[in-house]
Design an enzyme around this catalytic site. Structure first.
Site, PDB file in Angstrom:
ATOM      1  N   ALA A   1      32.424  43.108  33.610  1.00  0.00           N
ATOM      2  CA  ALA A   1      32.664  43.425  35.021  1.00  0.00           C
ATOM      3  C   ALA A   1      34.020  44.093  35.257  1.00  0.00           C
ATOM      4  O   ALA A   1      34.436  44.240  36.392  1.00  0.00           O
ATOM      5  CB  ALA A   1      32.537  42.171  35.898  1.00  0.00           C
TER       6      ALA A   1
ATOM      7  N   ALA B   1      47.133  45.178  40.508  1.00  0.00           N
ATOM      8  CA  ALA B   1      46.168  45.858  39.626  1.00  0.00           C
ATOM      9  C   ALA B   1      44.726  45.475  39.926  1.00  0.00           C
ATOM     10  O   ALA B   1      44.443  44.373  40.395  1.00  0.00           O
ATOM     11  CB  ALA B   1      46.485  45.527  38.174  1.00  0.00           C
TER      12      ALA B   1
ATOM     13  N   GLU C   1      35.011  50.135  33.104  1.00  0.00           N
ATOM     14  CA  GLU C   1      33.640  50.656  33.130  1.00  0.00           C
ATOM     15  C   GLU C   1      33.533  51.920  33.949  1.00  0.00           C
ATOM     16  O   GLU C   1      32.684  52.784  33.688  1.00  0.00           O
ATOM     17  CB  GLU C   1      32.696  49.622  33.763  1.00  0.00           C
ATOM     18  CG  GLU C   1      32.527  48.374  32.953  1.00  0.00           C
ATOM     19  CD  GLU C   1      31.775  47.329  33.752  1.00  0.00           C
ATOM     20  OE1 GLU C   1      30.549  47.438  33.802  1.00  0.00           O
ATOM     21  OE2 GLU C   1      32.401  46.419  34.322  1.00  0.00           O
TER      22      GLU C   1
END
Ligand code: FES
Ligand code: FES
Lengths: 161, 778
Positions: free
Chosen positions: B524, B732, B737
């Site tokens: 994720a 951050a 991905e």
């Protein structure tokens, strides 16, 4: 029936009994205990099992152990014995690798390239590397490191005037 | 922007030397001595069949064979989100390659030979290989027990059909929104199945000690999740299971959750005292891990002349394969976010997880977004052209911004989508025509935007342990996985920033569940954010302890103390400069009496997103806050099409991603270079192909072509946008991905720009494009 095989691996002499069908990759990993050549496909497609056989890169999954009798092998363990090579240093600085699984094979392929062609063009580096698959990096940071290492070596051996 | 000492500065990977010297251990590199046994599975040759009997007699006679194990020994189900799998097939098999039994032997050769001698008799059943067939009236039902499977509360299966989960989202009134549009465009896009093809195949070694303790070494992104599923499926206490994960040779989602590792763990239970190894061949790697799911997406979007999108209707049929225990959550993630990063008043999403007799589908970099973004961003481009609006401008007009209401009601996090679109467009000189290098070549430019949120349960936690050493260096143990993304280095930088100890003096260890703190999974793209927050908390705690020690030993006010250059300094006493190495383990001597204060500095931190919830209305998807935040971005691309061959050459790709704060810019640039090429592979030539019996036709790296060093674009331009994520470590958020997500539609859009042909099926091979070009001419 075992075959007696005498070879040098990273400068050390080995005498082994091997089966006729045993692959060099298997023998290196499980008999000699050298783990840097990695299985990725075991049919010659990926290059992660690359080793240098008398200085020339070969895929150890396609070489029978009996074939290397009397020859010298270099793996990445053998390159760094006296510290990182110029190429390896550039690769560390540029974070050339991600997962690192392809790294041993690619380091050896690039080492061979720089030995035969010390000032390669970018496309020559690409062509030389194209038998070593890397799924992570997009290759650019690897190619950059090879070119930088070549440039550094050239600058130190033959300073331009 | 705040200026940091370590965060935000490109830092060479702390695992770089290990990897470059061949010293980094991977699972298959570990030695287990002469006691080691080898396993091989017996795989189903049928896509769907009833198992009538298994005869193991002949296999057991093979010299070296220790045991043959079948499904009889392991009958419980398992699965990450939906418990629809067995360790070995029970009464039926549902895909070609499914494990029916396994042989354990003294050598790999003996195990392989014996596996071929296990005789399984089958009664072949009708099978379905695509979603249309699986959804048709009277289609064979793959999982008659669907209603009984354990599942997470946010899944909505339809027992009696092949629909394992149907995620719906309804916002506004789509019919009204479409009526309100000046242009309505409708089409179907198809995306085939893909392979992760990490260069390291899956491997597992498991050993049940004579005393009953199970240790599993695996190439995995998910050590704690594996431990949890092993405990449940094998009936052991978590305390008695140890999962060790050395370096992983590429993950991309393929090594998330649990696949073949549970076979290794189960086999170990049958040969107490012996380690058992299972190592996938490349073919098994293609067939029996996860594949990226196929998708057929039907899309209708309406927009007004002024460029406002009024309504979007997106129906996604996912070819999820024989088991969907993980893949169903990919479907779920798409089902709440398949609007893309746009503000749209009327939305209808239907995302259906469909069982088919193909290998199990699962997570792959992008987690559903890479798949649906192909159609969505293709469609957005076509709408822009149809309305006569510049595609960049059209996206800008509808782009989601921080504070917008999301399709399911929650609020959008701060994000730099507009900046990303502008910078990606600028980088490829959008709007400026480029000359073609030859008369048979056409040049095209494309643009695409993207978003993605981590798909996680609402209570996915992260934790970290941190300790100081005698020389002032630091060890951190976490259970996020270094799968190449540079996670270890990012964690070191976060701790470094707080403790003033440089990253190269911090060691971050790969997971061992006995010793490292908890992490849900490395999936994720959430570990920089989630685990980063845990490391930040641990570092803060360590700093507080250090300052407290100085306060107690020397009397300085804590508020006046700070850390810099591995020393404790004071804002009020310029002479105070206490090197950490002098006291972080052995304590500080009190000047008055020679006693010591302090002691070994150890700390821990833990993090969970306490604000998320998956509770929503199953009919509308409204309610809850299923996503912690979105990472957004945009990309631009320049390519050339050779009209005589259909061959595409990609010249430039510029990709802008909003990292919140870039912890390690060079690592993000690496994710961009890698993600772009992985995306190009999927859109230009990769594709898993099956025969009409569901057998994979190209399970080798000869026939499933991966991009090589000769296939890279001339130039990849990384662009890092930084709009702070307020709850992220130093601001951050994850980007790993995302860099793959826009690439497929980007190419499709540029191809249309170049040659005026719209391709709606991936991959856009030279052959497919050439045929489309010649059809156009005719
Ligand atoms: S393992 Fe030898 S080339 Fe892939
Ligand atoms: S760095 Fe992962 S395969 Fe090359």
């Amino acid at each position: 029936m075992g075959h007696a095989v005498a070879l040098k691996v990273n400068g050390e002499s080995w005498s082994l009994e091997v089966e006729p069908a045993e692959l060099l990759l298997e023998v290196l990993r499980s008999r000699v205990g050298i783990k840097s050549p990695k299985p990725g496909c075991e049919r010659g497609d990926c290059g992660s099992c690359t080793v240098l056989l008398d200085g020339r890169s070969v895929r150890s999954c396609l070489v029978l152990a009996v074939e290397v009798d009397g020859h010298e092998l270099t793996t990445v363990e053998g390159l760094g014995i006296d510290g990182l090579t110029e190429l390896q240093q550039r690769m560390v600085e540029l974070s050339s690798f991600q997962c690192g699984y392809c790294a041993p094979g690619i380091v050896l392929t690039a080492t061979e390239l720089l030995a035969v062609n010390p000032r390669p063009e970018r496309h020559e580096v690409q062509a030389a590397m194209s038998g070593n698959l890397c799924r992570c990096t997009g290759y650019a940071p690897i190619i950059d490191a090879v070119l930088t290492a070549a440039a550094t070596a050239a600058a130190t051996t033959a300073p331009e005037v | 922007m705040v200026d940091h000492t370590f965060v935000g500065h490109s830092t060479p990977r702390i695992d770089g030397v290990e990897k470059i010297t061949g010293a980094a251990p991977f699972t298959d590199d570990l030695d287990f001595g002469p006691d080691l046994l080898h396993a091989e599975v017996v795989a189903s040759p049928h896509a769907h069949a009833r198992i009538l009997g298994i005869d193991t007699y002949l296999a057991e006679q093979v010299p070296g064979v220790v045991k043959v194990v079948t499904g009889k020994s392991f009958q419980s189900t398992f699965g990450l989100y939906l418990e629809d799998r067995h360790i070995f097939a029970q009464d039926r098999v549902r895909f070609v390659g499914e494990q029916v039994a396994a042989v354990i032997a003294r050598t790999r050769t003996a195990a392989k030979r014996a596996a071929r001698m296990v005789i399984v008799s089958y009664e072949v059943l009708p099978a379905v290989f695509d979603t249309d067939a699986a959804l048709a009236d009277g289609a064979v039902e793959l999982h008659p027990d669907l209603a009984d499977y354990g599942r997470v509360p946010w899944f909505h299966p339809r027992p009696g059909t092949n629909i394992a989960h149907w995620r719906k989202l309804r916002k506004g009134d789509v019919a009204a929104g479409l009526r309100d549009a000046d242009l309505v465009l409708e089409d179907t896009y198809t995306v085939p199945r893909y392979a992760h093809a990490a260069i390291e195949p899956h491997a597992v070694v498991a050993e049940l000690s004579v005393a009953g303790r199970l240790t599993v070494w695996s190439a995995s992104q998910s050590p704690y999740t594996q431990r949890n599923l092993f405990a449940e499926a094998l009936g052991l206490s978590h305390r008695d299971i140890r999962v060790v994960t050395p370096y992983v040779g590429g993950g991309f989602g393929g090594k998330a959750g649990v696949t073949m590792e549970i076979i290794g763990a189960a086999l170990a239970m049958t040969v107490r005292g012996h380690p058992v190894k299972l190592h996938w061949s490349r073919e098994q790697e293609f067939v029996n891990t996860y594949q990226r799911q196929g998708l057929r997406a039907h899309l209708t979007i309406g927009a007004r002349r002024d460029g406002t999108i009024t309504a979007l209707q997106h129906t996604l049929h996912w070819d999820a394969g024989a088991y969907v225990e993980y893949g169903a959550n990919v479907v779920n993630a798409a089902g709440i976010s398949a609007t893309g990063p746009y503000r749209i008043e009327h939305v209808q999403l239907d995302s259906l997880c469909v069982y088919t007799n193909l290998p199990p589908g699962g997570p792959y970099r992008g987690f559903g977004y890479s798949e649906f973004t192909f159609g969505l961003e293709s469609h957005i481009d076509r709408l822009a052209h149809g309305l006569g609006i510049d595609p960049v401008e059209f996206r800008r007009r509808n782009a989601v911004v921080g504070g917008d209401e999301l399709p399911y009601g929650a609020q959008m996090n701060p994000s730099g989508l507009l900046e990303a679109i502008d910078r990606a467009a600028d980088a490829i000189d959008w709007g400026i025509e480029q000359p073609a290098p030859s008369p048979t070549v056409r040049v095209g430019k494309g643009i695409a935007a993207f978003w993605k949120a981590p798909a996680m349960p609402p209570n996915a936690g992260s934790a970290a342990f941190l300790k100081f050493n005698e020389d002032g260096s630091v060890n951190i143990t976490v259970s996020g996985m270094e799968i190449g993304q540079g996670y270890l280095t990012a964690m070191a930088q976060i701790a470094a920033e707080v403790l003033s100890v440089p990253p190269d003096r911090i060691r971050v260890e790969t997971p061992d569940t006995d010793r490292n703190a908890y992490e849900w999974q490395t999936v994720a793209s959430h570990v920089t954010w989630g685990c980063g927050n845990a490391v930040l908390a641990a570092a803060n705690q360590a700093r507080d302890r250090i300052l407290d020690t100085v306060h107690r030993a020397l009397g300085h006010d804590v508020a006046s103390l700070y850390l810099v250059d591995e020393q404790v300094r004071s804002t009020t006493d310029p002479d105070l400069a206490l090197p950490l190495r002098e006291f972080v383990v052995t304590g500080l001597e009190q000047p008055s009496d020679g006693t010591f204060k302090g002691g070994p500095v150890v700390a821990s931190g833990s993090f969970m997103p306490e604000f998320t919830s998956t509770r929503s209305d199953p009919e509308t998807g409204q309610g809850g806050k299923p996503n912690v935040h979105y990472t957004v971005g945009a990309a631009g691309l320049v390519l050339e099409v050779d009209v005589e061959t259909g061959r595409i050459a990609v010249r430039t790709v510029a990709l802008a991603v909003d990292a919140g704060t870039a912890i390690n810019p060079v690592a993000i640039e690496g994710q961009i270079a890698g993600g772009v090429l992985q995306g190009l592979g999927t859109v230009l030539y990769e594709e898993l192909r099956f025969d009409d019996g569901g057998r994979l036709l190209n399970p080798t790296l000869t026939d499933y072509k991966l991009p090589t060093a000769s296939d890279i674009p001339d130039r990849v331009i990384p662009i890092i946008v930084e709009v702070d994520q307020p709850d992220g470590p130093f601001g951050a958020r994850g980007v790993g991905e995302h860099t793959m997500i826009p690439i497929a539609p980007l190419v499709a859009n540029a191809v249309e720009d170049a040659v005026g042909v719209r391709i709606t099926s991936m991959p856009i091979t030279a052959e497919r494009l050439y045929l489309a070009l010649t059809a156009e001419d005719g």
